[in-house]
Scaffold this active site. Structure first.
Site, PDB file in Angstrom:
ATOM      1  CG  ASP A  13      57.843   0.184  20.201  1.00 48.11           C
ATOM      2  OD1 ASP A  13      58.257   0.107  21.454  1.00 48.11           O
ATOM      3  OD2 ASP A  13      57.261   0.908  19.973  1.00 48.11           O
ATOM      4  N   GLY A  41      59.135   7.480  26.684  1.00 50.09           N
ATOM      5  CA  GLY A  41      60.045   8.818  26.842  1.00 50.09           C
ATOM      6  C   GLY A  41      60.560   9.190  25.630  1.00 50.09           C
ATOM      7  CB  ALA A  42      62.414   7.341  22.924  1.00 48.67           C
ATOM      8  CB  THR A 212      44.288  11.517  25.794  1.00 45.40           C
ATOM      9  OG1 THR A 212      44.865  10.477  26.161  1.00 45.40           O
ATOM     10  CG2 THR A 212      45.147  12.715  25.678  1.00 45.40           C
ATOM     11  N   GLY A 214      40.992   9.064  23.282  1.00 39.34           N
ATOM     12  CA  GLY A 214      41.019   8.499  21.930  1.00 39.34           C
ATOM     13  C   GLY A 214      40.531   9.208  20.892  1.00 39.34           C
ATOM     14  N   GLY A 217      38.406  12.485  21.368  1.00 41.14           N
ATOM     15  CA  GLY A 217      39.384  13.628  21.739  1.00 41.14           C
ATOM     16  C   GLY A 217      39.908  13.653  23.217  1.00 41.14           C
ATOM     17  CB  ALA A 242      53.655   6.417  19.612  1.00 39.58           C
ATOM     18  CB  ALA A 243      47.427   8.196  19.630  1.00 38.97           C
ATOM     19  N   GLY A 244      48.884   8.864  22.349  1.00 42.85           N
ATOM     20  CA  GLY A 244      49.153   9.768  23.475  1.00 42.85           C
ATOM     21  C   GLY A 244      50.573  10.536  23.720  1.00 42.85           C
ATOM     22  CG  ASP A 245      54.038   8.362  24.094  1.00 45.61           C
ATOM     23  OD1 ASP A 245      53.699   8.519  25.319  1.00 45.61           O
ATOM     24  OD2 ASP A 245      54.333   7.002  23.799  1.00 45.61           O
ATOM     25  CB  SER A 284      53.244   6.843  13.178  1.00 47.06           C
ATOM     26  OG  SER A 284      53.508   6.934  14.590  1.00 47.06           O
TER      27      SER A 284
END
Ligand code: ADP
Length: 295
Positions: A13, A41-42, A212, A214, A217, A242-245, A284
């Site tokens: 990134d 993925g990572a 999801t 945001g 919730g 990356a919140a979703g990941d 994070s």
């Protein structure tokens, strides 16, 4: 310990922090620039490993310096990279602009990820050892489908994050156990903006979905069950990358441990809320003790 295999992307990134994202033709002076190991993925692999999973990653890094750093980041978070290939050429990159409200816009250049068009020898054997296979759409779809089909053959749960949003084939949906879009991806997949109605439409194609939402919730829906929402934690978002990941990785760990779905979703929300309070992707993501304390 719950066993998770991730078949997915690795990207470096390249992140610029700006007061507001530039419009077309506009130049904006950024406050700061960072290179942060990422890729959906990572990210999911690191999130799941830090959340306490036993995690292995299938995919590819490039033969450049980014590739070396991407692999090292996975290894240092405890992810097994024995079946992560090194492809000749550049690693995947994601060019990310983060604005002062914590919103982001992203361009992804696949690089080495594009070379993963099929499973390689050993991949199916590894997948067969897992409780859960985590998938996203940053690898060629042929490999995603092969991975999901291999998981299905061995009774391994498949969790698909349909990002970046694109139409899904009936073949892939047929081997997806849990579909995990954000609200924008759910709307793109169904053509329906309302998440409840979108979830209902998705259940015609997969048995279980979590959308999801945001800061609002997440929404859980499964065939034959009443849907319910899980609120997000009220926190000050610094960077929602990356919140979703993070949510996906933590959810896979909790479900793999056999925890009830509402509890697993609340725990994943606590993990994601910790992630949005810090800058970056892998940088994070919280470790298990922090998640347990926050949950
Ligand atoms: P994505 O990162 O894929 O776009 P979302 O933005 O929907 O996914 O976020 C995933 C999860 O992260 C949400 O369901 C929520 O639990 C948590 N989350 C996201 N943004 C916030 C926020 N501003 N405050 C607290 N939690 C958040």
């Amino acid at each position: 310990m719950t066993a998770i295999v991730v078949l997915g992307s690795t990207n470096m990134d390249l992140v610029a922090y700006v007061p507001h994202a530039p419009k077309r033709g506009e130049t904006v002076t950024g406050r700061e620039f960072r290179t942060i190991p990422g890729g959906k993925g990572a990210n999911q692999a690191v999130a799941a490993a830090r959340a306490g999973g036993d995690v292995a990653m299938i995919g590819a890094v490039g033969s450049d310096e980014f590739g070396t750093r991407l692999r090292r980041t996975l290894v240092s978070s405890g992810v097994d990279t024995d079946l992560l290939r090194t492809a000749e050429g550049p690693s995947g990159t994601a060019h990310i602009v983060v604005d002062d409200e914590g919103g982001n816009s992203i361009v992804v250049v696949p690089g080495a990820n594009g070379s993963v068009t099929a499973l390689a020898p050993g991949d199916e054997t590894l997948i067969a050892t897992a409780d859960t296979l985590l998938l996203q759409l940053e690898l060629p779809l042929s490999a995603v489908l092969e991975g999901a089909e291999a998981a299905r053959r061995h009774g391994v749960r498949t969790v698909l994050t349909p990002a970046p949003a694109q139409p899904l084939t009936p073949e892939l949906l047929a081997v997806t156990d849990l579909l995990l879009p954000n609200e924008h991806e759910a709307a793109a997949l169904t053509g329906i903006a309302d998440p409840h109605a979108a979830a209902e439409a998705l259940l015609r194609q997969v048995p279980e979905t979590v959308i999801t939402l945001g800061a609002a919730g997440s929404l859980y829906a499964a065939r034959g069950e009443a849907p319910f929402t899980v609120p997000a934690r009220r926190v000050a978002a610094v960077d929602t990358t990356a919140a979703g990941d993070t949510f996906a990785g933590a959810l896979a760990v909790a479900l793999g441990e056999g925890r009830p779905v509402p509890e697993a979703l609340a725990w994943a929300s606590a993990a994601a809320a910790l992630c949005v309070q810090r800058a970056g992707a892998s940088t994070s993501m919280p470790y298990r003790p922090e998640i347990d304390e926050a949950a």
